[in-house]
Design an enzyme around this catalytic site. Structure first.
Site, PDB file in Angstrom:
ATOM      1  N   SER A 193       7.165   4.413  -3.753  1.00  0.00           N
ATOM      2  CA  SER A 193       5.999   3.582  -3.589  1.00  0.00           C
ATOM      3  C   SER A 193       5.135   3.288  -4.577  1.00  0.00           C
ATOM      4  CB  SER A 193       5.282   4.262  -2.192  1.00  0.00           C
ATOM      5  OG  SER A 193       4.623   5.482  -2.547  1.00  0.00           O
ATOM      6  N   ASP A 197      -5.610   4.612  -0.622  1.00  0.00           N
ATOM      7  CA  ASP A 197      -5.278   5.102   0.786  1.00  0.00           C
ATOM      8  C   ASP A 197      -5.353   6.591   0.886  1.00  0.00           C
ATOM      9  OD1 ASP A 197      -2.902   5.483  -0.500  1.00  0.00           O
ATOM     10  OD2 ASP A 197      -1.630   4.063   0.990  1.00  0.00           O
ATOM     11  N   HIS A 210      -2.109   6.535  -2.592  1.00  0.00           N
ATOM     12  CA  HIS A 210      -1.797   5.600  -3.632  1.00  0.00           C
ATOM     13  C   HIS A 210      -2.856   5.269  -4.452  1.00  0.00           C
ATOM     14  CE1 HIS A 210       1.393   5.573  -0.722  1.00  0.00           C
ATOM     15  NE2 HIS A 210       2.255   5.689  -1.778  1.00  0.00           N
TER      16      HIS A 210
END
Length: 390
Positions: free
Chosen positions: A40, A346, A349
């Protein structure tokens, strides 16, 4: 404006100190394309493909993407990622996700990915999904691993008329990858000893994948290490009840968990040096994500961050504004007014502001070994390419 000599390359960084600088930030580029693998931290939208998901993707929902794209793009941030800033710095378009089932036509593939292709998938691990399924620690988001991405890459190359020529002019970015391997264990309460036993296996697999890429024709590669996971809200929340004052450093990060990240990075650097000695014709840069990020926690005001450096901008409360049961994108979560004042987006990240600073540090050569400038000159010398002023 073409440079008169290929032996001298001037890198002109126009990143401004402000995290909100425009997308026109650029650097004279050395490569015609970028090829990306990872999770991610580098995924630019692959996770939006339904067949790659094991559960709904939070990054498909607002407020993801609010700062730059003004809509969710599958990126786990409020805006651009490190890979986006690197592409822009080289005068290249933002990388398109590979989306396997949507790119079966070879001619279309060549047109779509002539300037770069991204195989990274959010949630991806280095070791296979089957490995973690056997030990009861499989990821809930995807069953994609680095091995899956390597097979996609082989298929991609098979559709190119001259894959080696394409790779000679490409910067290949290997990750970050490996963080999710440890996250699977951390989030399920596995012991530190179990995590440490996994590190040599993960690093070895990353190394073997790098060697496979070299055999396929890759000549220039950037390999990032892991971030200081002991500073992430997700980990700080996970270990909040079991930690004592002695477990934290003066910035509030978990010392032992940061030491674990450094252990992974130490073994990775040794593996990269081993591979360099085996393949002296290949340019391999180590990207020090750990220290590039750590300086933001050490001197937040210097980089324009507020006083909540260990809290996430988007979350559902708690000491670190992270709730595993109501993460960013869920109805219960709320978002801060100014993400540029936060390091964490978040809880897992980072914000676009933080990613920009890390990319800037890498491109300046401060946190890459060898530096981008050294590798660029070497690449030009080997391929006799011409660098243009974008």
């Amino acid at each position: 404006m073409a440079l008169a000599s290929a032996s001298v390359v001037f890198f002109i960084l126009v990143f401004t100190p402000s995290p909100s600088a425009s997308a026109s930030d650029s650097i004279f580029g050395c490569y015609n394309s970028i090829v990306s693998f990872g999770d991610s931290l580098a995924d630019t939208g692959n996770i939006l493909v339904p067949s790659l998901q094991r559960s709904p993707c939070a990054a498909a929902n607002p407020p993801y993407g609010r700062t730059f794209f003004h809509r969710p793009t599958g990126r786990f941030s409020d805006g651009r990622l490190i890979i986006d800033f690197i592409a822009q710095s080289m005068g290249l378009p933002l990388l398109k996700p590979y989306v396997p089932e949507a790119n079966d036509d070879a001619a279309q593939r060549r047109r779509s990915f002539s300037t770069g292709v991204n195989f990274a998938v959010s949630g991806a691990s280095a070791l296979s999904y089957e490995f973690y399924k056997k030990i009861g620690c499989q990821d809930s988001l995807t069953n994609v691993s680095l091995g899956t991405q390597l097979e996609w890459f082989r298929s991609f190359l098979a559709g190119l008329p001259d894959s080696r020529k394409y790779l000679e002019r490409s910067l290949v970015i290997m990750g970050e990858i490996g963080g999710n391997d440890y996250n699977h264990l951390i989030l399920q309460g596995r012991t530190l000893d179990e995590q440490q036993m996994l590190v040599p296996v993960v690093v070895s697999y990353i190394g073997s994948t790098i060697q496979e890429l070299i055999k396929l024709g890759v000549v220039t590669m950037l390999v990032p290490g892991n971030f200081p996971s002991g500073c992430l809200p997700v980990c700080l929340t996970q270990y909040q009840k079991s930690s004592t004052a002695e477990d934290y450093d003066r910035h509030g990060c978990l010392t032992w968990l940061n030491e674990f990240s450094q252990y992974h990075n130490q073994l990775l650097r040794k593996e990269l040096q081993r591979i360099r000695e085996l393949y002296p014709h290949v340019n391999i840069m180590y990207a020090d994500y750990y220290n590039a990020a750590m300086r933001m926690y050490q001197s937040p005001k210097q980089f324009g961050f507020g006083n909540r450096i260990l809290s996430s901008c988007c979350g559902a409360g708690g000491l670190y504004n992270f709730n595993a049961s109501a993460q960013c994108g869920a109805p219960q979560a709320t978002c801060c007014d100014d993400p540029s004042k936060y390091i964490s987006w978040d809880g897992i990240h980072l914000t676009e502001a933080a990613y920009r600073l890390i990319a800037q540090a890498l491109l300046q050569g401060t946190y890459t070994n060898p530096s981008f400038s050294d590798i660029c000159i070497s690449s030009i010398s080997k391929t006799r390419g011409i660098i243009s002023d974008f």
